[in-house]
Structure formats: C-alpha cells, structure tokens
Design a protein around this motif. Sequence first.
Motif: not given
Length: 780
Positions: A45, A123, A195
């Motif tokens: 991420a 996200g 995420n």
Amino acid sequence: MDKKVFMEKFTGRLPKDIKSATPQQLHNALGETVMELYSDRWSVAREEHLSKRRAAYLSMEFLVGRAVFNNLLCLGIYDEVNDAFKELGLDLADLEVIEDAALGNGGLGRLAACFLDSAATLGLPLDGYGIRYKYGLFKQSIVDGFQREDIDDWTKYGDPWSRRCDEDTLLIEYSGQTVKAVPYDMPIFGCRTENVGTLRLWQAEPVKEFDFDTFNKQDYLEASKEKIYAEDISRVLYPNDDTNEGKKLRLKQQYFFSCASLTDILRKHKARFGTLDNLADYISVQLNDTHPVISIPELIRQLVDNEGWTFEKALSTAKKVFNYTNHTVMQEALEKWWTGLVEEVLPRIYEIIIQINEELIAEMYANGVQKDKTNRIKIIKGELIHMADMACYASSHINGVAEIHTQILRDSVLADWYSLYPERFRNETNGITQRRWLALCNKELSSLITEKIGDGWLTDLSQLRELSKYADDSSVLDSFIKVKQTKKQQLADYIKAREGVETDPNSVFDIQIKRLHEYKRQLLNAFSILWIYYGIKDGSITNFKPTTFIFGAKSAPGYKRAKAIIKYINEIGRIVSTDPDTRDLIKVVFVQNYNVSYAEKLVAAADVSEQISTAGTEASGTGNMKLMLNGAVTLGTYDGANIEIVQEAGEENNYIFGARVEDLARIVPEYDSRRVFAEDKMIKRVVSSLIDGTVSDGGSGDFRELYMSLLDGASWHAPDHYYLLGDIRSYVETKLRCISDYDSDRAAFARKQWLNMCNAGKFSSDRTIADYAENIWNIK
C-alpha cells in the motif's frame, strides 16, 4: 488470517505460563503478531500511494485513541482473535485497560483520525503527518472538585502499533538549536480493503545525547541540557503558552513537524521522479487549521534554498500544493505570531514570510484592490503575523466544516478573501467513522442493524436510512430500547468501577462530552441543573423524571476560567446529591480523564446529547454526530452541524432552543446582561450562586471572576459574551420538555432516537473524505 499461524506467533511472544501474562504483555504480543502478519499488505500500500497522485494531511493532533480493537475490526479478524483468546483461557476484553494514544485535545484531532480511517477504507492514497508526543495531552483527575493534571505516559509499556524508522531521521534547524526528527509510522487499516494508510508521527531527539566532558566537570544538568531542550519539543501537546517561553515552544513544535513532513514528502518525490518540477502534479497537502500553516514558507524555503528555485516559482507551486481547513470563527483562535518571536526562532522563515506578504500586497495593487481591503488581508499587520491570512493567500482551496460555519467564513470571518477568490471556498461538513463509533463501541445496536439490513452500512452509512421503515414497528423499538438499556447498564457499571459513583440506568442519561471551553457552555448546563433543583425544592417543577447529568471534559491547564467551571459543576453535583429531596431525582457525574475509550461507552448509552454552544461559535462538532449515530436526541442550539442533523432527522425528533445567528446579530448590540439578571428572579438566583455562598471555590476567587465576566465582562470578553443568560430560560424549558417526553411516552421517545440513528448517514467521514478526494485533492 491463518489461525494456526496466528496462534504460533502470538503464543510464542507470551510467557510460558500464558495465564500469568499481564494485559500489557498480551497487548504487545497481539499487536506485534498482527503487524507482522499484515506487514506485506502495508508495504504494498505504501508503494501504491507513492506511485500516484496522493494527499498528505498535516495536523497538530491525531486523537487515534486505543488502536487494538479498531484494527482487529477493520481487518475483519476481531471474532477470530476473540475465539483464539478464549481457546487460550484469556479474555480479549482485558485489553480495555490499555492506554489511549491521547495525541489530541478534542474534535480537531479526532476528526483527523477519522479521516485517515475513511481514506484507508475508500482505497485513497492519503497519509497523515503529526507529532509523537511523549505524554500527549495529560491525564486528568478530579480532586475536591478541581481538575488536576498528570503525565499521560501512554507508551510506558510499549507501543506495538508503531514502527520506528531511523533511516528516515531528519535534522530540524532553529536559530541556535538543531534537533533530530525521528519518524514513527502507524498503519491505518482500511475496512474490507487491501489499502493501508500511514500516520507518520515525528519524535524530537537530541543530536548529541550527552556531553561527557561537561558531566565529568560535575556540571550534571548542563551535560544533559541538549537532550532536555530537544525532547521538550515533542514532550506534550499544547504546552501552556501564557509566557514567551511557552509561545516559543509552541512555535518550535509547529515548525518541527511541518519541516520534517515536507522534507519527507520532497525526498520521496525526488527519489521517485528525479525532479520537483512536477511536485504539484503528485501531491496535495491539507493544512488542518492554522497550526501547520508555517509549512507554506517552509516549502518555499526548501525549494529556494535547497533546489535553487526562484521565489516566484516556489510561491506558485505552494499555491497549487496547499489547501486550508478553517476550524473556528473566533478571532482569538486564529493564530497570530509576534514577528519578533518568529525572527528570533526562525530567521530565514521570517524573511520568507515578509516576501510572501510583499508579493500579496503587490498582487492586490496590480489587481486594483482597494488599499483598506489590502491592509485588512495582508499577512503582517503591525507586529503580528496572521497565519489564517497566509493560508488563504497561498492555498488552492479554503473550506469550512459545516454549512453554517462555511457561510459565516464567507460572510464575515474571511469575507475579504471570499470577495477576492470565491472559487476557492468550499464546505466540507465533518464526519465520523462508523467503524469505531458504532460497530466497535455498540455491538448490540450494530447486531440489531445488521439483522435488519445486512452489514453493508459498515462501508456505506447511508444504508441506515432503510431502517426508517421500522420507526413504527413496536417490536423493533422494543429491541432498540433493550439495547439502549444494556448500554446504560454497562456505562453505570463502568462509572461505578472508575469513579466510585452509583448511577441509575433507569434514569434519563443526559450527556455533555467535549473539550471544556466557555463557548461550549458547560456552565449553562450547570446553571440549568441548579435551576431544576430550585424548581423541585420550591414546587414549581413536579413529576420530574430521575435524570443523570454526565459531563466529560478536559480544560487546558492554563485556562483558569474553564477550570473554575469544572469545579462549579462538581459543586452542583454535591448539592443535589446531599439533599434528600433531590438525591433520587438528580445525579451529576463529572467523569475523570475523558478520552476516546471513555467516549465509546458514553455515546452508546446517551439518551440526550447536549450540543448547546452559542449559535455561530461551534464550527461543526463531531460529538453530536457520534451521539446521534448511537440513537440520542439532540438538545441543542441552531449551531454547527446541529443544523444539518435537524435537517436530516427532523426538528420534531430533536430539541432545539435559543437564539440563532440572525437573532444574535439583532440582539447583541443592545444586549444588557445586567438588565436580564435584574429582571428575572430565577436567573438572578441561579447566577448569584457563584457569589452568595451556595457553592465554594475553595477561596480561590474563581467563581467571583465567573460571575463578573457574565455581568460586567472580563479580559477581552463583553458581558455574557456567549449569551448564557439570554438563552437559559429557553434552554431550561426545552430540557424539561425533553425529559418529560421521555417519561410520558418511552416508545414515542425511542422513535425519535431511532430516527436520529436512521438519518445519520450523511455524517460518515467516508462521505466527507470522498468529497475532499474528488473536489480538493484530486486523488483516486
């Protein structure tokens, strides 16, 4: 999560006799295990965020609270871990003794934490930057009714949810002092997504820890001087600044995290792209209030001094990179720094601020702006640097945090700026994350909701509106009432254990929880309780439903008047609890050390949400949203997000009182608090309690000062500056009507509470952040 792998790693970190492990050992083992299992997800991420346009949220506060339960919930492993604990003969609930990360003071910091949670869940590439305070705000106790402060050593037993990143350590330079900024990274796990956001908090450390030669000469304090002065920068949140030294430390704090954060952003960008020429294409920086506005001259400094840019090019880039959130309409809260102090501590930054100010003035002249308007908006006025004006000049967007707040900014507080750049202004009504503020803190209500509409509301709170169809279903309302009663009993048990105070869960729970400040009018609430007490005593108030009035608040250590209000509330509590005529009807509880974890219990148990700020003073509020989401009616003024709460849930389902902004504009010029006091016997009786011996301030004179501030004014305040006396009769009448409605028809009152919860969807921080992402940051 592979449960077998989890059990191996978790138990491997515990003592051989697992049942002898302390809660702190269990917490550290659990945190380290989860961090290890999800480290790859976090790394992926991070890389994803750096590869695209992203946003950075700079805030003096991140009131994240206790991480463990929220992280388990967002990762979707809460039940699995709970089962694993049971298999080992352990209880996950034992971790409730773990300290909060109290790195914030109230709504500003809690909002920042909610925003990171929402961005991770949506996200979005948003990461936070702030300070890793050693002691946070402070740990509060109430002694003889007075607030007492002590250190809040939240990392005493470790901090398994942070990772120290020595490789990214930076040097921060002040005039005559250089310190290290060492980053600690905290993962922000998104819910039902891969995420993970990052909250990077900077800790101040000395370049040279200890001077052995000086120590050897037996000058022991001098040998550690550099370490002490360096660590002071990140020692506590909001150090008392009523002296020049305190102001200097605050300025150092603001520059410390702003400089470190921007340096980190520029380093990472240049390492990836080889140039800073495209910086504005890839990064948007949100300045959360005026605390990080020093970032504007700092970015220009780095681009000019380190990269060889012209001042004009650097300023142009700054205007594209920065955005500014205003959180207050009160002038005293819009930061202004004395020029001499900034020049002393940050001489190069002061030079750049002068340049920015000169550029602003030249631009205004070039655009034909009148001289008096230019003088009102220029950054340096006399010997003060106005940080809000610098933010407005050098930002792409300026936003308020509730519809009425943004309108007040446009109409008055920032009217000159709005007339020049109307396209920059936006409203972004605040929000809260339903993961912590419903799913985590109110599992009973969450289960009822999920039973009726599924669990999609976890990531789409607007789905709660579907529950409105059950507002007239007696069986559903009965279930809701049972849930509310369960949460009240749990809170009563918790208060008994924590405070040693008995509360009746069958009484109305009327709750005011927020930072202690005069404009939030906790004093008005206290006056109303004394008013009701007098009414019961003289027979003018009959058939009063037993009510527990619960307060939770911390006053800034140097805020003498706010601390006097805490003492006064506790004095009122003493009066009503020792009088046999009222002790079974009125209970006043001031909980100690109000924090996020305490709030989780309070919002779930509330029947009535006290949101009573003077109209036009509360920018938004987020406590009002948390209480609404858990099924409380709002007893409040037409202020901040209360207005939007009423719009969503209906005024008929809430209790609105008092003067509105437009009323006050008409009333205040002719308002005479002395006349109101003289002409209303009950107002006079209640307010006179401050000086007539009804209550005691321990001989401090603080109550007399409160009295005089209401009737004659004090410091910069006009008499009754926050209109307590003008609103009190309307407030008491509305409060009595609210309590009477609860008592006369519990089902009808439950319907109001239910409909508030059903219509809370707008107030998810997911909605707020989605709007920031699309309309301000341009991130996907």
